[in-house]
Design a protein around this motif. Sequence first.
Motif, PDB file in Angstrom:
ATOM      1  N   LEU A   1       0.946  -1.242  -0.037  1.00 39.33           N
ATOM      2  CA  LEU A   1      -0.087  -0.014  -0.173  1.00 39.33           C
ATOM      3  C   LEU A   1       0.668   1.298  -0.001  1.00 39.33           C
ATOM      4  O   LEU A   1       0.634   2.041  -0.856  1.00 39.33           O
ATOM      5  CB  LEU A   1      -0.862  -0.020   1.212  1.00 39.33           C
ATOM      6  CG  LEU A   1      -1.749   1.338   1.437  1.00 39.33           C
ATOM      7  CD1 LEU A   1      -2.868   1.260   0.281  1.00 39.33           C
ATOM      8  CD2 LEU A   1      -2.388   1.183   2.805  1.00 39.33           C
TER       9      LEU A   1
ATOM     10  N   THR B   1       2.593   1.577  -3.105  1.00 36.12           N
ATOM     11  CA  THR B   1       1.481   2.394  -4.339  1.00 36.12           C
ATOM     12  C   THR B   1       1.092   3.765  -4.075  1.00 36.12           C
ATOM     13  O   THR B   1       1.138   4.488  -5.212  1.00 36.12           O
ATOM     14  CB  THR B   1       0.392   1.270  -4.277  1.00 36.12           C
ATOM     15  OG1 THR B   1       0.466  -0.106  -4.545  1.00 36.12           O
ATOM     16  CG2 THR B   1      -0.721   1.932  -5.151  1.00 36.12           C
TER      17      THR B   1
ATOM     18  N   ALA C   1      -8.742   3.046  -1.333  1.00 40.74           N
ATOM     19  CA  ALA C   1      -8.401   1.793  -0.749  1.00 40.74           C
ATOM     20  C   ALA C   1      -9.378   1.255   0.227  1.00 40.74           C
ATOM     21  O   ALA C   1      -9.768   0.187   0.168  1.00 40.74           O
ATOM     22  CB  ALA C   1      -7.099   1.788  -0.273  1.00 40.74           C
TER      23      ALA C   1
ATOM     24  N   LEU D   1      -8.274  -2.838   2.128  1.00 47.09           N
ATOM     25  CA  LEU D   1      -7.307  -2.862   3.109  1.00 47.09           C
ATOM     26  C   LEU D   1      -8.172  -3.742   4.370  1.00 47.09           C
ATOM     27  O   LEU D   1      -9.305  -3.640   4.630  1.00 47.09           O
ATOM     28  CB  LEU D   1      -7.376  -1.578   3.911  1.00 47.09           C
ATOM     29  CG  LEU D   1      -6.193  -0.592   3.237  1.00 47.09           C
ATOM     30  CD1 LEU D   1      -6.314   0.849   3.977  1.00 47.09           C
ATOM     31  CD2 LEU D   1      -4.898  -1.426   3.231  1.00 47.09           C
TER      32      LEU D   1
ATOM     33  N   LEU E   1      -3.015  -5.314   2.059  1.00 46.05           N
ATOM     34  CA  LEU E   1      -3.800  -4.833   0.946  1.00 46.05           C
ATOM     35  C   LEU E   1      -4.169  -6.120   0.040  1.00 46.05           C
ATOM     36  O   LEU E   1      -3.319  -6.621  -0.560  1.00 46.05           O
ATOM     37  CB  LEU E   1      -2.730  -3.978  -0.031  1.00 46.05           C
ATOM     38  CG  LEU E   1      -3.311  -3.174  -1.279  1.00 46.05           C
ATOM     39  CD1 LEU E   1      -4.370  -2.128  -0.798  1.00 46.05           C
ATOM     40  CD2 LEU E   1      -2.190  -2.538  -2.121  1.00 46.05           C
TER      41      LEU E   1
END
Length: 426
Positions: free
Chosen positions: A379, A382, A401, A407, A416
């Motif tokens: 995460l 990203t 997310a 999540l 993730l």
Amino acid sequence: LAQPATIGWVMVVEPVDTAPGQPSYAPLVGRLIDAVVDSDGALDFLDERHLRFIFIGPRAQARAVLAAQELQERVEASRDDGGPGEPSCRIAIGGGHLSVTRAAPVEGAVTTAVRALAATCAPGQVLMPSRFANAVNDLVLLRPGNADSVEIVGRRALRPVLPVVGRAELLAELDGRVSDAAALSPFVVTGPPGAGKSVLALELQRRARLQGFTVCATRNPPSLRAVSGGAIIELICKMADVAPSERWKWLPAALERLGISREGCAAVLAVTNERSPATKSTAAQAVAALRLVIDAQGDGKRSWLLLFDRPEELDPLSGEAFVELCRTPRARELTVGFTTPAWAQSLKGVGAREIPPLTADDVTEWLTALLGQEPPRDLLSTIVGRCRGVAGLMVDWALLAFDLGLLRPRGDGLVLEGEFPAIRES
């Protein structure tokens, strides 16, 4: 979607007409289908009695649960918009082994069980088998439903209090600029859209108040955006404690209470009364009117912070008045703007400070505060890659997310689960 044997989820939506015999369910069908397609679900069956959707593939359970909660919100919103006659709905979801073919709708034990569960729903309810509750209670709020079921009653919220990260050096500089009330120089803080200018503007206001400033900020409200000199009108009304929409009625008396002379009142009202086509104010006149109201308050020892958030979006007269304030600074009067680098280049002789991009450490600190624990590495990588140092993009990707249910808790941390969708960043 055709798969002879897979694990998937089924959602059944049954309309409940509030007006017997009235076919009010049809207008909702498109909205319901759109909501499910947004969650990567598919319409499996549709008739006048119910809709049936299926979810298969990665994260089918999370997608089905979030879609069911979204459907509930859309149905209730349609009832609020449409009034009497709009239908409510019973919604039930459940999962298990499915056989999906192109030739016919999905049938079997899962479908039968979900339809039976839907029949027990009250209008407006979303039910699911209670055995699935532990797997999704990090995504949605649940409460006991009927026998062996739980009701989905809303989304779980993220932590609301988050730090201002990556701005310590800039905030220290701003503190220094407002510390000497007798030698204040106008300046602007610049950054691209989403850099966090509005957040910094609020923080500067808080810090200036702690140092004894009287803060007056213009936010470019919609009601004044089409009004010539709208930002100056907003500031004058705030100083006079009059609502801008009531200025024609109450501002004259408020100016008199401040002890402004008759000629001064006339000058201020000429700027604030844009209804009169005979009075076309200049930037110098607008600034003079504003300063008449400033000078009428206190004994000359009060320090003022005049803050303009996004002056590039103001009407022409307000933008010119901001430039005039910067061009003619006064003691105990600090004018600050939070704007774009391009607009700041048009200001001659005004100091500018650019908001620095966020670093990976800044993003880590913010995500840790958001999640209450260290963020998953995938995460973090990203969001660092996609936000490009822009605070607004960091927030958007993190909340995306959460909204997509990517999540999920695993052990003592978060993971993730799944991939971000392909989105045109333009």
